[in-house]
Structures are given as structure tokens and as C-alpha cells.
Design a protein around this motif. Structure first.
Motif, PDB file in Angstrom:
ATOM      1  N   ILE A   1    -151.702  39.940  14.610  1.00  0.00           N
ATOM      2  CA  ILE A   1    -153.034  39.475  14.993  1.00  0.00           C
ATOM      3  C   ILE A   1    -153.199  39.725  16.485  1.00  0.00           C
ATOM      4  CG2 ILE A   1    -154.593  37.477  15.141  1.00  0.00           C
ATOM      5  CD1 ILE A   1    -152.891  36.215  12.861  1.00  0.00           C
ATOM      6  N   GLU A   2    -154.364  40.166  16.884  1.00  0.00           N
ATOM      7  CA  GLU A   2    -154.627  40.383  18.298  1.00  0.00           C
ATOM      8  C   GLU A   2    -154.574  39.054  19.041  1.00  0.00           C
ATOM      9  OE1 GLU A   2    -158.419  41.597  21.148  1.00  0.00           O
ATOM     10  OE2 GLU A   2    -158.364  42.321  19.066  1.00  0.00           O
ATOM     11  N   GLU A   3    -153.866  39.058  20.165  1.00  0.00           N
ATOM     12  CA  GLU A   3    -153.736  37.831  20.941  1.00  0.00           C
ATOM     13  C   GLU A   3    -155.006  37.549  21.735  1.00  0.00           C
ATOM     14  OE1 GLU A   3    -151.527  36.279  24.987  1.00  0.00           O
ATOM     15  OE2 GLU A   3    -150.565  37.885  23.826  1.00  0.00           O
ATOM     16  N   LYS A   4    -155.478  36.310  21.649  1.00  0.00           N
ATOM     17  CA  LYS A   4    -156.602  35.859  22.470  1.00  0.00           C
ATOM     18  C   LYS A   4    -156.282  34.470  22.981  1.00  0.00           C
ATOM     19  CE  LYS A   4    -161.595  34.914  22.579  1.00  0.00           C
ATOM     20  NZ  LYS A   4    -161.817  35.709  23.805  1.00  0.00           N
ATOM     21  N   ARG A   5    -156.447  34.283  24.275  1.00  0.00           N
ATOM     22  CA  ARG A   5    -156.250  32.967  24.868  1.00  0.00           C
ATOM     23  C   ARG A   5    -157.590  32.411  25.323  1.00  0.00           C
ATOM     24  NH1 ARG A   5    -150.306  32.674  27.713  1.00  0.00           N
ATOM     25  NH2 ARG A   5    -149.330  34.352  26.494  1.00  0.00           N
ATOM     26  N   LEU A   6    -157.775  31.127  25.125  1.00  0.00           N
ATOM     27  CA  LEU A   6    -159.024  30.470  25.485  1.00  0.00           C
ATOM     28  C   LEU A   6    -158.738  29.006  25.788  1.00  0.00           C
ATOM     29  CD1 LEU A   6    -161.060  29.955  22.149  1.00  0.00           C
ATOM     30  CD2 LEU A   6    -158.690  30.668  22.214  1.00  0.00           C
ATOM     31  N   PHE A   7    -159.630  28.373  26.525  1.00  0.00           N
ATOM     32  CA  PHE A   7    -159.415  26.962  26.813  1.00  0.00           C
ATOM     33  C   PHE A   7    -160.245  26.106  25.869  1.00  0.00           C
ATOM     34  CE2 PHE A   7    -163.148  27.660  29.563  1.00  0.00           C
ATOM     35  CZ  PHE A   7    -163.892  26.506  29.344  1.00  0.00           C
ATOM     36  N   SER A   8    -159.823  24.875  25.720  1.00  0.00           N
ATOM     37  CA  SER A   8    -160.542  23.930  24.872  1.00  0.00           C
ATOM     38  C   SER A   8    -161.533  23.136  25.707  1.00  0.00           C
ATOM     39  CB  SER A   8    -159.576  22.971  24.183  1.00  0.00           C
ATOM     40  OG  SER A   8    -160.300  21.959  23.505  1.00  0.00           O
TER      41      SER A   8
END
Length: 415
Positions: free
Chosen positions: A352-359
Motif C-alpha cells: 500500500i502506498e504510504e501516506k502520513r497525515l495528522f489527526s
């Protein structure tokens, strides 16, 4: 065929069944209402306890009404990896907010148990009793209890019927005066991982099933009362007015523009009350609430300073006075770099393509961060909708999340 298809199907069945543990008659139409230490909570615990036992776990109820299941290691002096989220909902909420992070880890452990997969550490799954704070305004009750930061004063909070949290917990079979004894020991934990629906649209827009959370937002709330002078709407010249509502409108516009300047700032003026609220009376007082959020505390604090300076300037400009009070503040929490990197690698290992995000929302991890390192995995949510009966996820995304959590657990074997 992916080895987690059947496991995801099992979790889906559990999610559908537990949605019926609700005050509402029809979760499909009216959502799910399940509050702390209620009949619905007890029914949900009965189901979760059974599913834990069927998955090779030993469940127990602590004194804050958290249900904790342990998949025990045979290793002497084993530490504990904790998964979990909350069982409670907002009124007329969705099927997945919170409870997804309880049931999917149990389903994963069901897979481990069925396939005789063992670990050199214990795996605990916690169904936190109360994160939303709907019944007692007792936000993060369950996670504060396991983290050793529970304030006994919370026990005196009362619901709308006058029952105290202390009384409700006692009726639920707990001993609230012993909550402090239930806290985990820092030296015995490996970390905490929370799976949660995203509650936003980013993963859907990126066409990704899961994303790795980098930080949980900081939050602050303010109340503001603006004072003008009432007068006849038809006889007082415009240039002589002291219109509190006009002043509030200027503040709302200023605050909106302030929050739109930076990507990691969000805010809302959520409540407004106007007095005397007459159709032909110049408003003498307007009360508003202001909430400001950011995963970057420095950005939030700078925005607060600018906001307060501009409020003072605007009130002077419009010949108004005001009263301000900051009523709440929660610091942002940065997720553990090591656990987050490990979780991100598990995403990549799951192809799966890595994606980082904040909550942008608060979570149980806010409290658990005082106990141990935390990490979070978001699951795609249709339309970014949450806290609503229309909350929806894809069953195939459960397969993706199971793959990721499986890779994560296997990678922790070297710890």
C-alpha cells in the motif's frame, strides 16, 4: 486469496452486531447511541467478552469500566503491546468511530490464535469505556485510567439525570476508588497502537485504504462576551451604534481568515447567543465560543496571540467592550517516531502506498501518550463523515488494515 478475507468478514459481522447495542431502535436510520456504564455498554461488553474468549484471550473488566482482553505470551517477564479504542459514541453517531479500533485487533488475534501464532510479548486489546465524554462530560475517562492520570474529581461529575460517575461505575460492577490500582506500569509496556476511521476525506481523495498518523491535534477553547448598547433599530444613527453582534461578526471573519492562512490550523466559532435578540433592537450582548486546533502547538499558540490582539483592536474600533476566558487546552501529541516508522513500513510491506497525515480530532492516544509511546493507523471513511449515522467504511479496507497490523506485530517480535 488474501489470508485475511475471512477475518475481515468476521470483523464486519461483529461490527454490524454490536451496532445494535444502542439506545436507538434502528442504527441504520438513527445511528448508534451507546454511553458509558449504561445497559447498552453492558450488552456491548457481553459481546466483546465472548469474542475475546473465542479468540484465545482472557478478558477482564477494570474499575473504570474498561474491558481488557489479553493474548498472553509464554515468555517469562513479557512486556505488553496495547491496542484499543473506545466503545462509546456520541448521540446518534456512526457504527465505526471507536469500536472499529477494538474489534479489528480482536479479529487479528483470532487469526493468530487459530493459526497458533505466538509472540514474545502480551497483546492487550482495550475497549475504553468513555472517550467521547457524552454522558458525564468525562472525556478520555478510560484511557486516563490505564495511563495513571485519572483525576478522582471526575467521579463527582453527574449526568443529566443527576447520577454521578462514581454511582454509575459502582452499578456497573466497578470499584471506582480503586481505579488508580489498574494503571499499567510504564516499564512493562511496549507501546500503544490505535486504529480509527479517519474522520476526514484525505484517504478517500488519495484512493488509499489506510494512512499513518503523525500527530494528534492540540485543542483550545475560548468563550467571548461582547458588550454594546441596546437601542431602537430605526432611530439610532448607524455611526453612533454600539452593536455587539456586528462586533462578533468582525471577530468571526477575522478568525476564519486567520485559520485559513496555515494548513495545520483549523478553527470554528461553534456557538453564538445574542441579547436581547429582538427583531428591531440593536444587540447589547453577543456571546460566542471559539475553538482552535493544530498538531503544531507553536502554530496554535502564535495564532492565539494574534487572535487576542486583533480582538482587542476590533473591539476598540467598534466602541465595544468584551470579556474573554480560555476554558480548555489540550496539548498536541506527536506520535512515536519509532512506532510510526514501523507502522509505515508495515503499510509498505502490505503493498500500500504510504501516506502520513495528522489527526484533527482527539483520541484515546492523547491520554495513553503519558504512559507509553503511541502510534495510530487511520482507515478510509466514506466522504470523511463521522459522528453521524451515514458513517461508512469498505470491507476490503478491513483486509488492508489487518495486513498492516499483522506486519506490525510480526516486526515487533525482535523488541
Amino acid at each position: 486469496m488474501n489470508k485475511f478475507v475471512e477475518t475481515a468478514s468476521l470483523a464486519w459481522e461483529w461490527l454490524e452486531e454490536i451496532a445494535n447495542c444502542s439506545e436507538t431502535d434502528n442504527p441504520e436510520a438513527q445511528g448508534v447511541t451507546r454511553l458509558c456504564a449504561t445497559r447498552e455498554h453492558a450488552k456491548a461488553n457481553e459481546l466483546v467478552r465472548r469474542w475475546m474468549e473465542e479468540s484465545g484471550m482472557a478478558p477482564r473488566l477494570d474499575n473504570a469500566a474498561n474491558l481488557i482482553g489479553r493474548y498472553a505470551s509464554k515468555t517469562d517477564s513479557a512486556k505488553t503491546l496495547i491496542f484499543g479504542s473506545h466503545q462509546d459514541t456520541v448521540p446518534n453517531g456512526g457504527k465505526y468511530d471507536g469500536i472499529l479500533g477494538v474489534l479489528l485487533p480482536i479479529a487479528l488475534i483470532h487469526h493468530f490464535h487459530t493459526n497458533n501464532i505466538e509472540f514474545p510479548f502480551h497483546i492487550d486489546v482495550v475497549s475504553f469505556s468513555d472517550e467521547e465524554g457524552t454522558r458525564f462530560q468525562s472525556t478520555l475517562l478510560g484511557s486516563k485510567a490505564i495511563s495513571g492520570i485519572f483525576d478522582p474529581q471526575m467521579l463527582e461529575a453527574r449526568d443529566r439525570d443527576g447520577m454521578s460517575l462514581r454511582e454509575a461505575l459502582m452499578m456497573f460492577g466497578c470499584q471506582p476508588d480503586r481505579i488508580a490500582e489498574d494503571a499499567y506500569k510504564k516499564e512493562e509496556t511496549l507501546g500503544f497502537v490505535e486504529l480509527h476511521i479517519e474522520q476526514g476525506p484525505q484517504l478517500e481523495q488519495a484512493n488509499l485504504p489506510v494512512g499513518v498518523v503523525s500527530a494528534i491535534t492540540g485543542i483550545e477553547r475560548h468563550t467571548l462576551s461582547i458588550f454594546g448598547k441596546a437601542g431602537h433599530a430605526g432611530t439610532v444613527p448607524m455611526g453612533m451604534r454600539q452593536d455587539a453582534l456586528v462586533g462578533a461578526a468582525q471577530i468571526i471573519d477575522m478568525f476564519d481568515k486567520l485559520c485559513k492562512r496555515e494548513d495545520d490550523l483549523v478553527g470554528v466559532v461553534g456557538k453564538i447567543a445574542n441579547y436581547p435578540d429582538g427583531v428591531n433592537v440593536i444587540p447589547a450582548q453577543t456571546d460566542i465560543t471559539i475553538e482552535l486546533r493544530s498538531p503544531n502547538d507553536a502554530s496554535r499558540l502564535a495564532a492565539r496571540t494574534e487572535m487576542l490582539e486583533k480582538i482587542q483592536s476590533l473591539m476598540a474600533q467598534y466602541n465595544l467592550t468584551y470579556r474573554h476566558e480560555q476554558v480548555y487546552e489540550q496539548q498536541a501529541v506527536i506520535c512515536s517516531q519509532s512506532l510510526t516508522d514501523r507502522l509505515a513500513q508495515a503499510v509498505v510491506d502490505s503493498e500500500i502506498e504510504e501516506k502520513r497525515l495528522f489527526s484533527g480530532a482527539g483520541h484515546d492516544g492523547l491520554a495513553v501518550s503519558s504512559l507509553t509511546e503511541i502510534a495510530m493507523l487511520f482507515l478510509r471513511c466514506k466522504g470523511g463523515v463521522s459522528h453521524h449515522p451515514d458513517e461508512a467504511i469498505l470491507q476490503n479496507d478491513l483486509i488492508s488494515a489487518l495486513n498492516v497490523l499483522n506486519h506490525f506485530c510480526l516486526s515487533m517480535q525482535s523488541e
